[in-house]
Write a protein that holds these residues in place. Structure first.
Motif, mmCIF file in Angstrom:
data_model
loop_
_atom_site.group_PDB
_atom_site.id
_atom_site.type_symbol
_atom_site.label_atom_id
_atom_site.label_comp_id
_atom_site.label_asym_id
_atom_site.label_seq_id
_atom_site.Cartn_x
_atom_site.Cartn_y
_atom_site.Cartn_z
ATOM 1 N N ARG A 193 0.812 -1.209 0.000
ATOM 2 C CA ARG A 193 0.000 0.000 0.000
ATOM 3 C C ARG A 193 0.850 1.265 0.000
ATOM 4 O O ARG A 193 0.484 2.268 -0.612
ATOM 5 N N ARG A 196 1.912 2.044 -3.459
ATOM 6 C CA ARG A 196 0.758 2.489 -4.256
ATOM 7 C C ARG A 196 0.421 3.941 -3.919
ATOM 8 O O ARG A 196 0.098 4.749 -4.803
ATOM 9 N N MET A 197 0.506 4.308 -2.632
ATOM 10 C CA MET A 197 0.242 5.680 -2.222
ATOM 11 C C MET A 197 1.311 6.622 -2.768
ATOM 12 O O MET A 197 1.016 7.745 -3.182
ATOM 13 N N ARG A 201 0.854 9.904 -5.139
ATOM 14 C CA ARG A 201 1.419 11.238 -4.893
ATOM 15 C C ARG A 201 2.174 11.731 -6.114
ATOM 16 O O ARG A 201 2.080 12.907 -6.479
#
Length: 229
Positions: A193, A196-197, A201
């Motif tokens: 995760r 992925r974040m 961004r």
């Protein structure tokens, strides 16, 4: 432009990406007689490299490069080339033509120039697989690094650049953004995760210097993102 492929679990991701890369290499070999493969370093890539080594290809006709490496001997635990030699050069890929980044006789700067000239004959890359850090770097295109701008610009016409960053104990040699994004097939392998974040961004940031991964999104062909949680 990006195309995200989501996988239910990491093992399926690794098998799916290895199958796709093998198919692309097979097509390149059929079309041109040789193929150029670029692979990532880091902790995500060993499983992928081991899976790729099981694919039946004419590996002696595949010239393989890491996207970046620290300027250390292959015997050093930090060497990406050393890791690729251990993980990929086995099974059917034992005869893969892996190119070294290290030289005991040149400085890092001189070796970057020499490697950049020698890699020219292998461009454009047929298949390029990259990773990405939480700071949104790829290869060794590191935010805030000395000579980052040189590695990002098409005008420099250099294929390999020596990168120095404050948090890096040794210089790094990296393929430049133009040489990477001109690949015929371009993939990004990420898991978790947090990664992925970080990708999310990067998509919202305008500055390539702040999010160097954006440099390989600026291509006519899509950056194929392979993600598993």
């Amino acid at each position: 432009m990006i195309d995200i492929v989501n996988y239910e679990e990491r093992q399926i991701q690794i098998i799916g990406l290895a199958n796709r890369v093998a198919d692309e290499l097979l097509r390149a070999l059929a079309a041109r007689g040789r193929a150029t493969l670029v692979v990532p370093g880091g902790t995500t890539s060993p499983d992928f490299l081991r899976e790729l080594s099981t694919k039946r290809l004419v590996w002696e006709k595949i010239d393989t490069f890491v996207c970046a490496d620290q300027f250390v001997p292959e015997s050093d635990a930090r060497s990406n080339v050393g890791m690729v030699r251990r993980e990929l050069l086995q099974n059917h890929a034992a005869k893969c033509n892996l190119h070294s980044f290290w030289s005991a006789y040149n400085s890092a700067q001189d070796q970057a120039l020499k490697l950049g000239r020698s890699i020219e004959q292998h461009l454009p890359i047929d298949v390029c697989v990259l990773g990405m850090g939480l700071d949104m770097h790829t290869a060794s295109l590191l935010p805030g690094a000395k000579d980052l701008q040189t590695a990002l610009r098409d005008e420099e016409r250099r294929n390999v650049v020596c990168i120095e960053a404050a948090n890096c104990a040794t210089p790094r040699l990296t393929l430049t953004a133009p040489s990477l994004r001109r690949a015929r097939n371009l993939h990004l392998l990420i898991t978790g995760r947090a990664k992925r974040m970080a990708l999310g961004r990067a998509l919202k940031i305008n500055s390539v210097k702040q999010a160097p991964i954006k440099a390989v999104m600026q291509v006519d062909n899509p950056l194929n993102v392979h993600f598993a949680a």
